[in-house]
Design a protein around this motif. Structure first.
Motif, PDB file in Angstrom:
ATOM      1  N   MET A  71       0.828  -1.190   0.000  1.00 30.10           N
ATOM      2  CA  MET A  71       0.000   0.000   0.000  1.00 30.10           C
ATOM      3  C   MET A  71       0.871   1.252   0.000  1.00 30.10           C
ATOM      4  SD  MET A  71      -3.291  -0.596   0.150  1.00 30.10           S
ATOM      5  CE  MET A  71      -3.714  -2.171  -0.502  1.00 30.10           C
ATOM      6  N   ALA A  72       0.305   2.320  -0.471  1.00 29.97           N
ATOM      7  CA  ALA A  72       1.033   3.577  -0.546  1.00 29.97           C
ATOM      8  C   ALA A  72       1.259   4.154   0.845  1.00 29.97           C
ATOM      9  CB  ALA A  72       0.261   4.566  -1.406  1.00 29.97           C
ATOM     10  N   GLN A  73       2.310   4.931   0.965  1.00 29.72           N
ATOM     11  CA  GLN A  73       2.611   5.525   2.251  1.00 29.72           C
ATOM     12  C   GLN A  73       1.557   6.546   2.633  1.00 29.72           C
ATOM     13  OE1 GLN A  73       6.540   7.111   1.836  1.00 29.72           O
ATOM     14  NE2 GLN A  73       7.388   5.500   3.106  1.00 29.72           N
ATOM     15  N   GLY A  74       1.270   6.633   3.931  1.00 29.55           N
ATOM     16  CA  GLY A  74       0.347   7.636   4.419  1.00 29.55           C
ATOM     17  C   GLY A  74      -1.112   7.234   4.360  1.00 29.55           C
ATOM     18  N   LYS A  75      -1.429   6.175   3.672  1.00 28.32           N
ATOM     19  CA  LYS A  75      -2.819   5.730   3.577  1.00 28.32           C
ATOM     20  C   LYS A  75      -3.079   4.711   4.671  1.00 28.32           C
ATOM     21  CE  LYS A  75      -3.731   7.056  -0.955  1.00 28.32           C
ATOM     22  NZ  LYS A  75      -4.801   7.153  -1.853  1.00 28.32           N
ATOM     23  N   LYS A  76      -4.235   4.842   5.305  1.00 23.85           N
ATOM     24  CA  LYS A  76      -4.608   3.884   6.330  1.00 23.85           C
ATOM     25  C   LYS A  76      -5.081   2.596   5.663  1.00 23.85           C
ATOM     26  CE  LYS A  76      -6.034   5.821  10.398  1.00 23.85           C
ATOM     27  NZ  LYS A  76      -7.146   6.068  11.309  1.00 23.85           N
ATOM     28  N   THR A  77      -4.764   1.481   6.296  1.00 17.79           N
ATOM     29  CA  THR A  77      -5.184   0.195   5.764  1.00 17.79           C
ATOM     30  C   THR A  77      -5.884  -0.627   6.842  1.00 17.79           C
ATOM     31  OG1 THR A  77      -3.074  -0.858   6.277  1.00 17.79           O
ATOM     32  CG2 THR A  77      -3.296   0.128   4.086  1.00 17.79           C
ATOM     33  N   ILE A  78      -6.639  -1.599   6.385  1.00 21.83           N
ATOM     34  CA  ILE A  78      -7.320  -2.541   7.263  1.00 21.83           C
ATOM     35  C   ILE A  78      -6.877  -3.932   6.840  1.00 21.83           C
ATOM     36  CG2 ILE A  78      -9.538  -3.531   7.930  1.00 21.83           C
ATOM     37  CD1 ILE A  78     -10.838  -0.912   7.407  1.00 21.83           C
ATOM     38  N   LYS A  79      -6.532  -4.767   7.805  1.00 25.62           N
ATOM     39  CA  LYS A  79      -6.155  -6.144   7.512  1.00 25.62           C
ATOM     40  C   LYS A  79      -7.326  -7.040   7.892  1.00 25.62           C
ATOM     41  CE  LYS A  79      -2.107  -9.019   7.767  1.00 25.62           C
ATOM     42  NZ  LYS A  79      -0.786  -9.218   8.358  1.00 25.62           N
ATOM     43  N   GLN A 115     -12.862 -11.204   9.943  1.00 23.46           N
ATOM     44  CA  GLN A 115     -12.343 -10.689  11.195  1.00 23.46           C
ATOM     45  C   GLN A 115     -11.340  -9.600  10.863  1.00 23.46           C
ATOM     46  OE1 GLN A 115      -9.887 -13.514  13.249  1.00 23.46           O
ATOM     47  NE2 GLN A 115     -10.090 -12.459  15.198  1.00 23.46           N
ATOM     48  N   VAL A 116     -11.423  -8.473  11.565  1.00 24.44           N
ATOM     49  CA  VAL A 116     -10.462  -7.382  11.376  1.00 24.44           C
ATOM     50  C   VAL A 116      -9.274  -7.660  12.296  1.00 24.44           C
ATOM     51  CG1 VAL A 116     -10.064  -4.907  11.560  1.00 24.44           C
ATOM     52  CG2 VAL A 116     -12.301  -5.766  10.827  1.00 24.44           C
ATOM     53  N   LEU A 117      -8.092  -7.714  11.695  1.00 25.09           N
ATOM     54  CA  LEU A 117      -6.868  -7.963  12.453  1.00 25.09           C
ATOM     55  C   LEU A 117      -6.183  -6.645  12.773  1.00 25.09           C
ATOM     56  CD1 LEU A 117      -5.511 -10.858  10.218  1.00 25.09           C
ATOM     57  CD2 LEU A 117      -6.801 -11.084  12.334  1.00 25.09           C
ATOM     58  N   GLY A 159     -11.525  -9.532  -1.911  1.00 25.73           N
ATOM     59  CA  GLY A 159     -10.315 -10.288  -2.201  1.00 25.73           C
ATOM     60  C   GLY A 159     -10.209 -11.569  -1.402  1.00 25.73           C
ATOM     61  N   LEU A 160     -11.323 -11.996  -0.817  1.00 31.34           N
ATOM     62  CA  LEU A 160     -11.352 -13.225  -0.029  1.00 31.34           C
ATOM     63  C   LEU A 160     -12.276 -14.225  -0.703  1.00 31.34           C
ATOM     64  CD1 LEU A 160     -11.893 -11.522   3.423  1.00 31.34           C
ATOM     65  CD2 LEU A 160      -9.764 -12.523   2.623  1.00 31.34           C
ATOM     66  N   ASN A 161     -11.932 -15.498  -0.673  1.00 33.96           N
ATOM     67  CA  ASN A 161     -12.859 -16.518  -1.147  1.00 33.96           C
ATOM     68  C   ASN A 161     -12.524 -17.893  -0.606  1.00 33.96           C
ATOM     69  OD1 ASN A 161     -10.597 -16.917  -2.663  1.00 33.96           O
ATOM     70  ND2 ASN A 161     -11.653 -17.241  -4.592  1.00 33.96           N
ATOM     71  N   LYS A 162     -11.471 -18.000   0.177  1.00 34.08           N
ATOM     72  CA  LYS A 162     -11.115 -19.271   0.798  1.00 34.08           C
ATOM     73  C   LYS A 162     -10.814 -19.030   2.268  1.00 34.08           C
ATOM     74  CE  LYS A 162      -9.511 -21.535  -3.317  1.00 34.08           C
ATOM     75  NZ  LYS A 162      -8.424 -22.201  -4.016  1.00 34.08           N
ATOM     76  N   MET A 163     -11.076 -20.028   3.066  1.00 37.86           N
ATOM     77  CA  MET A 163     -10.920 -19.905   4.510  1.00 37.86           C
ATOM     78  C   MET A 163      -9.493 -19.516   4.903  1.00 37.86           C
ATOM     79  SD  MET A 163     -13.756 -20.540   6.107  1.00 37.86           S
ATOM     80  CE  MET A 163     -13.204 -21.006   7.721  1.00 37.86           C
ATOM     81  N   HIS A 164      -9.383 -18.677   5.915  1.00 36.98           N
ATOM     82  CA  HIS A 164      -8.135 -18.263   6.553  1.00 36.98           C
ATOM     83  C   HIS A 164      -7.228 -17.416   5.662  1.00 36.98           C
ATOM     84  CE1 HIS A 164      -9.454 -20.888   9.710  1.00 36.98           C
ATOM     85  NE2 HIS A 164      -9.470 -21.910   8.858  1.00 36.98           N
ATOM     86  N   ARG A 165      -7.759 -16.887   4.573  1.00 35.89           N
ATOM     87  CA  ARG A 165      -6.981 -15.961   3.749  1.00 35.89           C
ATOM     88  C   ARG A 165      -6.958 -14.602   4.428  1.00 35.89           C
ATOM     89  NH1 ARG A 165      -7.540 -17.013  -2.552  1.00 35.89           N
ATOM     90  NH2 ARG A 165      -6.474 -18.991  -2.528  1.00 35.89           N
ATOM     91  N   GLU A 166      -5.869 -13.895   4.231  1.00 33.50           N
ATOM     92  CA  GLU A 166      -5.732 -12.551   4.795  1.00 33.50           C
ATOM     93  C   GLU A 166      -5.439 -11.574   3.661  1.00 33.50           C
ATOM     94  OE1 GLU A 166      -2.876 -12.407   7.946  1.00 33.50           O
ATOM     95  OE2 GLU A 166      -3.834 -14.044   9.037  1.00 33.50           O
TER      96      GLU A 166
END
Length: 62
Positions: free
Chosen positions: A1-9, A59-61, A31-38
């Protein structure tokens, strides 16, 4: 991700099996479709809204 931008995992914790098609499409859009992907996504209102629709599947990490 670009610098300075907030992200969510995010991590997928639930299966899309026997879920409505709309919920499956939201998972794929995140961007999710299989179990336990991050994934790490930019923190936008659109992403936050998608997360609110799937609290039982993602789940938000920290």
């Amino acid at each position: 991700m670009a610098q300075g931008k907030k992200t969510i995992k995010l991590k997928q914790i639930g299966s899309p099996i026997r879920r409505p098609e709309a919920q499956r499409k939201i998972l794929i859009g995140l961007g999710l479709n299989k179990m336990h992907r991050e994934v790490e996504l930019e923190d936008t209102p659109e992403v936050r809204g998608a997360i609110k629709k799937l609290p039982h599947l993602v789940q938000v990490l920290d």
